[in-house]
Design an enzyme around this catalytic site. Structure first.
Site, PDB file in Angstrom:
ATOM      1  N   PHE A 106       2.359   8.494  -1.125  1.00  0.00           N
ATOM      2  CA  PHE A 106       1.601   7.255  -0.982  1.00  0.00           C
ATOM      3  C   PHE A 106       0.129   7.478  -1.296  1.00  0.00           C
ATOM      4  CE2 PHE A 106       4.939   6.762   2.475  1.00  0.00           C
ATOM      5  CZ  PHE A 106       5.853   6.229   1.592  1.00  0.00           C
ATOM      6  N   TRP A 160       0.833  -1.207   0.000  1.00  0.00           N
ATOM      7  CA  TRP A 160       0.000   0.000   0.000  1.00  0.00           C
ATOM      8  C   TRP A 160       0.862   1.250   0.000  1.00  0.00           C
ATOM      9  CZ3 TRP A 160      -0.330   4.123   3.342  1.00  0.00           C
ATOM     10  CH2 TRP A 160      -1.432   4.962   3.208  1.00  0.00           C
ATOM     11  N   HIS A 161       2.006   1.169   0.674  1.00  0.00           N
ATOM     12  CA  HIS A 161       2.854   2.351   0.797  1.00  0.00           C
ATOM     13  C   HIS A 161       3.563   2.721  -0.490  1.00  0.00           C
ATOM     14  CE1 HIS A 161       2.280   1.769   5.141  1.00  0.00           C
ATOM     15  NE2 HIS A 161       2.640   3.021   5.259  1.00  0.00           N
ATOM     16  N   GLY A 162       3.750   1.790  -1.382  1.00  0.00           N
ATOM     17  CA  GLY A 162       4.417   2.167  -2.612  1.00  0.00           C
ATOM     18  C   GLY A 162       4.771   1.001  -3.495  1.00  0.00           C
TER      19      GLY A 162
END
Length: 482
Positions: A482, A325-327
């Site tokens: 993000f 999800w963060h990247g």
């Protein structure tokens, strides 16, 4: 629009005046103003991406209405699937298209097959991960009949685009924010002053602590092979406080800004660096995301019920997805996997719920055991942050290799950015730890609701002066990517 910009310093009081003095007698008009202000706030970066928010708003608004009137379970699943596919589709295209393409091509190259591919020059819309999850939670809750959908399109639009938390959270639930939009708000002076204090505290964490640390952290990580192991360890330590000051500072500003307008957002950080194990850390760090994954992924998968294999599977899934999800980078996936490895022993020994209350709740200072547990947890977290901060896995492993060399026991060098900046960074971290420790029993460490007005305004003045004298100017927030 950046919270730490002149633009926002002008935008906020103008909106405040219009909100409380021109539209306060008409709820529909007030919510319309929120939508307009939110679109201006978001469009300040790139107006073209307003169409994504608007389209997502229309889709989930209509899906919510259809879910409430449709009794056929198959059709209800189709409506829910439509919302999920559209929202995740947008997120996947803008954030992960090139990652999947590059990974696909690389996997074939291992077998000697060279594929021609063209990556797209895709601009990542600011905050897309945040508002995508926010709208998804609405449709999922309506589908599960945990929430009645609204037929007020203006209020729903305000929920999706609410500017204080639009681009970096907290990720709000419709069950919390939407009812507040549907009822009349009244101005509360004490609540507004507390909100203003939280804004100033958040700005202090961002522009004084995080951005001062960033100057040193960036110089170390950008040329890590030229520094000693002790300097790299210090760089990782400072990054831990940079990302905490940056992200929790944004959340404080968002929550405080919301309080100015009569809204209460969910808490997003609860002094995570005082955690005594990794499980407690994840109950205190980015709470809105952790609880989102818990409620919409972990529990539906079975949570901690079932066999050991299922527990391990569910734990790895939630941490890997959290990392992803963060990247779109393998560094984030490894970061997530590493946290899963830290968490699993606690889960298997049923010690993951040992520390629910804040440390030393009824005492001024922690015990030696608590100090050891906090330092151990913080050390694990710092090591994991190295993967989070690195631009590639090779960089992360190279950083570790250099850091864990014999030079780890040398004296670190941090004054390449100037002695004044280094001193400000170290002293501001010490001040942060002290303020948070003595204020850890409250929702925010600077708790002023029962204090006389002169104390409130004095504290505001002191932190405002510190921001003016020592703050860095208009640095982006880390979580915007993000």
């Amino acid at each position: 629009m950046l919270f730490n910009s002149i633009d926002f310093a002008i935008f906020l009081p103008v909106f405040f005046i219009l909100y409380w003095f021109t539209t306060n007698k008409n709820l529909k008009l007030q919510n319309t103003l929120i939508v307009i202000a939110s679109y201006i706030f978001y469009g300040w970066w790139d107006w073209r991406f307003l169409s994504l928010i608007f389209f997502s708003t229309i889709v989930d608004y209509l899906v919510g209405i259809q879910l409430s009137t449709q009794e056929n379970q198959l059709k209800r699943k189709v409506y829910l699937g439509t919302s999920i596919v559209i929202n995740i589709g947008f997120l996947g295209f803008f954030k992960y298209y090139n990652f999947f393409l590059d990974t696909f091509v690389t996997s074939f190259s291992f077998f000697g097959i060279e594929l021609n591919s063209n990556s797209l020059n895709i601009i990542l819309p600011v905050g897309i991960s945040f508002y995508t999850f926010q709208t998804l939670s609405y449709t999922i809750d309506v589908y599960k009949r945990k929430l009645e959908p609204t037929k007020d399109f203006v209020s729903f639009s305000a929920f999706v685009s609410f500017f204080p938390q639009l681009v970096a959270g907290p990720i709000e639930r419709a069950s919390n924010l939407l009812p507040q939009l549907l009822k009349k708000r009244s101005f509360d002076y004490d609540n507004a002053v507390c909100g203003l204090t939280q804004i100033v505290w958040g700005l202090f964490k961002k522009v004084v602590i995080a951005d001062s640390c960033a100057l040193i952290v960036n110089s170390i990580f950008d040329d890590y092979m030229s520094y000693s192991g002790s300097t790299l360890l210090l760089g990782a330590f400072l990054f831990a406080f940079q990302i905490y000051g940056d992200f929790s500072g944004y959340s404080d500003i968002a929550i405080g800004t919301s309080r100015l307008f009569g809204f209460k957002l969910m808490r997003n950080f609860a002094f995570p660096y005082f955690s005594r194990d990794i499980a407690e850390f994840w109950r205190r760090w980015h709470i809105s995301l952790s609880t989102w994954f818990r409620d919409y992924l972990y529990i539906p998968l079975g949570g901690s019920r079932g066999s050991i294999i299922l527990k391990l599977r569910n734990t790895f899934i939630i941490f890997l997805v959290s990392g992803f999800w963060h990247g779109a980078n393998w560094t984030f996936i490894v970061w997530g996997a590493l946290n899963a490895v830290f968490f699993i022993p606690l889960l298997l020994t049923k010690n993951n719920r040992n520390h629910i209350d804040i440390v030393a709740k009824d005492r001024l200072f922690p015990s030696l055991k608590e100090v050891f547990l906090m330092l151990s947890t913080f050390t694990l977290t710092v090591f994991a942050w190295i993967f989070f901060r690195s631009e590639s896995l090779s960089m992360a492993f190279g950083y570790f290799d250099t850091m864990l060399s014999p030079t780890l026991f040398s004296i670190p060098y941090v004054f390449n950015v100037g002695m004044k900046k280094a001193i400000i960074a170290i002293l501001s971290i010490a001040l942060l730890i002290g303020i948070e420790w003595f204020g850890r029993r409250n929702e925010t460490p600077i708790y002023l609701s029962q204090k006389p007005n002169w104390i409130k305004w004095f504290i505001l003045f002191v932190f405002g002066l510190a921001i003016f004298l020592f703050g860095e100017r208009q640095q982006d927030f880390i979580y915007f990517q993000f």
